[in-house]
Design an enzyme around this catalytic site. Structure first.
Site, mmCIF file in Angstrom:
data_model
loop_
_atom_site.group_PDB
_atom_site.id
_atom_site.type_symbol
_atom_site.label_atom_id
_atom_site.label_comp_id
_atom_site.label_asym_id
_atom_site.label_seq_id
_atom_site.Cartn_x
_atom_site.Cartn_y
_atom_site.Cartn_z
ATOM 1 N N ASN A 159 51.380 3.660 23.055
ATOM 2 C CA ASN A 159 51.880 2.320 23.392
ATOM 3 C C ASN A 159 53.109 2.476 24.290
ATOM 4 O OD1 ASN A 159 53.054 -0.212 23.440
ATOM 5 N ND2 ASN A 159 52.863 -0.586 21.250
ATOM 6 N N CYS A 204 56.439 -5.919 24.895
ATOM 7 C CA CYS A 204 55.148 -5.492 25.451
ATOM 8 C C CYS A 204 54.527 -6.541 26.364
ATOM 9 C CB CYS A 204 54.185 -5.152 24.321
ATOM 10 S SG CYS A 204 54.879 -3.944 23.193
ATOM 11 N N HIS A 245 46.792 -5.096 26.218
ATOM 12 C CA HIS A 245 47.940 -4.246 25.889
ATOM 13 C C HIS A 245 47.453 -3.103 25.007
ATOM 14 C CE1 HIS A 245 51.682 -2.715 24.594
ATOM 15 N NE2 HIS A 245 51.660 -3.260 23.390
HETATM 16 O O1 UT7 Z 1 53.177 -3.213 20.906
HETATM 17 C C1 UT7 Z 1 53.703 -4.254 20.150
HETATM 18 C C2 UT7 Z 1 52.792 -4.695 19.097
HETATM 19 N N1 UT7 Z 1 52.591 -3.634 18.143
HETATM 20 C C3 UT7 Z 1 51.464 -3.558 17.513
HETATM 21 O O2 UT7 Z 1 50.589 -4.332 17.794
HETATM 22 C C4 UT7 Z 1 51.336 -2.530 16.430
HETATM 23 C C5 UT7 Z 1 50.602 -3.129 15.284
HETATM 24 N N2 UT7 Z 1 50.467 -2.280 14.115
HETATM 25 C C6 UT7 Z 1 49.706 -1.187 14.038
HETATM 26 O O3 UT7 Z 1 49.197 -0.709 15.011
HETATM 27 C C7 UT7 Z 1 49.421 -0.638 12.640
HETATM 28 O O4 UT7 Z 1 49.916 -1.533 11.684
HETATM 29 C C8 UT7 Z 1 50.037 0.759 12.400
HETATM 30 C C9 UT7 Z 1 49.261 1.818 13.165
HETATM 31 C C10 UT7 Z 1 51.493 0.789 12.773
HETATM 32 C C11 UT7 Z 1 49.906 1.121 10.899
HETATM 33 O O5 UT7 Z 1 48.570 1.046 10.476
HETATM 34 P P1 UT7 Z 1 48.171 0.210 9.170
HETATM 35 O O6 UT7 Z 1 46.733 0.382 9.005
HETATM 36 O O7 UT7 Z 1 48.696 -1.184 9.346
HETATM 37 O O8 UT7 Z 1 48.932 0.995 8.036
HETATM 38 P P2 UT7 Z 1 50.050 0.490 7.019
HETATM 39 O O9 UT7 Z 1 51.344 0.247 7.742
HETATM 40 O O10 UT7 Z 1 49.509 -0.599 6.160
HETATM 41 O O11 UT7 Z 1 50.218 1.783 6.139
HETATM 42 C C12 UT7 Z 1 49.157 2.305 5.331
HETATM 43 C C13 UT7 Z 1 49.598 3.615 4.706
HETATM 44 C C14 UT7 Z 1 50.963 3.550 4.022
HETATM 45 O O12 UT7 Z 1 50.909 4.323 2.855
HETATM 46 P P3 UT7 Z 1 50.691 3.652 1.404
HETATM 47 O O13 UT7 Z 1 51.851 2.698 1.254
HETATM 48 O O14 UT7 Z 1 49.371 2.956 1.490
HETATM 49 O O15 UT7 Z 1 50.727 4.824 0.493
HETATM 50 C C15 UT7 Z 1 51.886 4.195 5.012
HETATM 51 O O16 UT7 Z 1 53.020 4.772 4.409
HETATM 52 O O17 UT7 Z 1 49.725 4.628 5.729
HETATM 53 C C16 UT7 Z 1 51.010 5.257 5.610
HETATM 54 N N3 UT7 Z 1 51.438 5.703 6.933
HETATM 55 C C17 UT7 Z 1 51.108 6.913 7.429
HETATM 56 N N4 UT7 Z 1 50.398 7.930 6.940
HETATM 57 C C18 UT7 Z 1 50.237 9.017 7.703
HETATM 58 C C19 UT7 Z 1 52.159 5.019 7.853
HETATM 59 N N5 UT7 Z 1 52.335 5.769 8.957
HETATM 60 C C20 UT7 Z 1 51.692 6.946 8.720
HETATM 61 C C21 UT7 Z 1 51.503 8.119 9.480
HETATM 62 N N6 UT7 Z 1 50.770 9.122 8.947
HETATM 63 N N7 UT7 Z 1 51.999 8.267 10.723
#
Ligand code: UT7
Length: 335
Positions: free
Chosen positions: A287, A116, A257
């Site tokens: 993204n 990115c 970004h």
């Molecule tokens: O471009 C390069 C750099 N990239 C980034 O900067 C991306 C950085 N990361 C993010 O944007 C976020 O971490 C995400 C959007 C990918 C995820 O959000 P989060 O708030 O960090 O969620 P998490 O990964 O901690 O997941 C929380 C919960 C999990 O469930 P449990 O374990 O709490 O039951 C996931 O399984 O959300 C669940 N989950 C979803 N639920 C519904 C993960 N993806 C989804 C989804 N829909 N699509």
């Protein structure tokens, strides 16, 4: 002899036609529009057609950037492409294919891999070539067919990414007011496993095992990446502003970004940026990796928001891990 500076002359972008909405994704994986909007700010993303390649999108964005720069293809003496979804792994480079599609002959052309952060990395390379006197007009392109490395059964990644391209012409100038002011670009390979496409590569050459295990798809430690992104970006943008004695309120366009609205908001708030200073396109494009910053610059240019001489602050974070920020005036013509 007067000093040679590098200036940001023009911008262009291309977005493929097909839209993948959150409602579409609800039918593909266990997710909801509400979750995606709340956690990322993303409402839709554009996806390239099957026979539309990274170089096609890049060439379309580049043609616009060239037209708007008033510089002809004959005057371009370096073509650089940043992508993690090249036409080929890994030869020929996408930059070579783009040059051919644009009719740019007999000039140096190569790709870089900085995920990115690719576009801001290219800006620093173009600047170095120009300020050293080696080149005069450099075409830089961030382009991604990210859909080609996304596993559409993995809800943690497939909701995030989209396809597109953005390009700019960077040219020599002797006018210090037009000059790129500063660029910070950095990396830390200790976090390499935060964002990975395990195959194909020398560790995992193409094989049946690669396909069976889905190693050709992007894998991300989302939450860890998120936290490090907020911390690193906040520190990096504060440093570049302080070093150049520029106050955050003097930045007309903060162009981060576009990975996640919550990351952008956290960094913007830490800098006490007002809403109207922060450029946001993540909601409509998702993204798009190396294409995200030039696509966002193009958006404000096309809507008439970006005027000649206005100060831009770019900042980005991605696989590698890599990060970068840049301070520069827009040295092209307003729309
Ligand atoms: O471009 C390069 C750099 N990239 C980034 O900067 C991306 C950085 N990361 C993010 O944007 C976020 O971490 C995400 C959007 C990918 C995820 O959000 P989060 O708030 O960090 O969620 P998490 O990964 O901690 O997941 C929380 C919960 C999990 O469930 P449990 O374990 O709490 O039951 C996931 O399984 O959300 C669940 N989950 C979803 N639920 C519904 C993960 N993806 C989804 C989804 N829909 N699509």
């Amino acid at each position: 002899m007067s000093h040679i500076y590098a200036s940001f002359r023009s911008i262009g972008a291309y977005v493929p036609k097909k839209i993948l909405s959150n409602a579409d994704l609800e039918k593909m994986v266990d997710t909801t529009d509400e979750w995606i909007v709340k956690r990322t700010g993303i409402k839709k993303r554009h996806i390239a057609a099957q026979d539309e390649y990274t170089s096609d999108m890049a060439a379309k964005a580049s043609a616009l950037a060239l037209e708007r720069s008033g510089i002809s293809t004959d005057e371009i003496d370096l073509v650089l492409c940043a992508t993690v979804t090249p036409d080929y792994f890994n030869m020929p480079s996408t930059a070579c294919v783009i040059s051919d599609k644009l009719g740019i002959k007999d000039v140096q052309a190569f790709d870089i891999s900085a995920a990115c952060s690719g576009f801001v990395y290219l800006l620093s390379i173009a600047r170095a070539f120009i300020e050293s006197g080696m080149k005069k007009n450099v075409l830089i392109v961030g382009a991604e067919k990210f859909s080609s490395i996304v596993d559409y059964t993995d809800r943690s990644t497939c909701i995030l990414f989209g396809d597109g391209a953005g390009a700019a012409v960077i040219s020599a100038t002797d006018n210090p007011k037009e000059a790129i002011i500063d660029i910070h670009a950095s990396a830390d390979g200790a976090y390499a496993d935060f964002l990975v496409t395990p195959a194909p590569g020398s560790i995992n050459p193409a094989s049946q095992k690669v396909i069976d295990e889905g190693l050709q798809y992007v894998q991300m430690k989302g939450n860890e990446t998120f936290k490090l992104a907020v911390k690193t970006l906040t520190k990096d943008v504060k440093e570049i502003l302080e070093k150049n004695r520029i106050n955050a309120e003097d930045i007309l366009h903060f162009i981060p970004h576009q990975a996640n609205y919550r990351i952008i908001k956290a960094v913007g708030d830490a800098l006490k940026m007002k809403e109207e200073q922060v450029v946001l396109t993540v909601g409509k494009y998702g993204n798009t990796s190396a294409a995200s910053i030039p696509m966002a610059i193009n958006d404000i240019w096309e809507s008439g928001r970006l005027q000649t001489g206005e100060l831009m602050l770019l900042d980005t974070f991605g696989g590698g891990l890599t990060w970068a920020s840049a301070l520069l005036p827009f040295a092209g013509k307003s729309k």
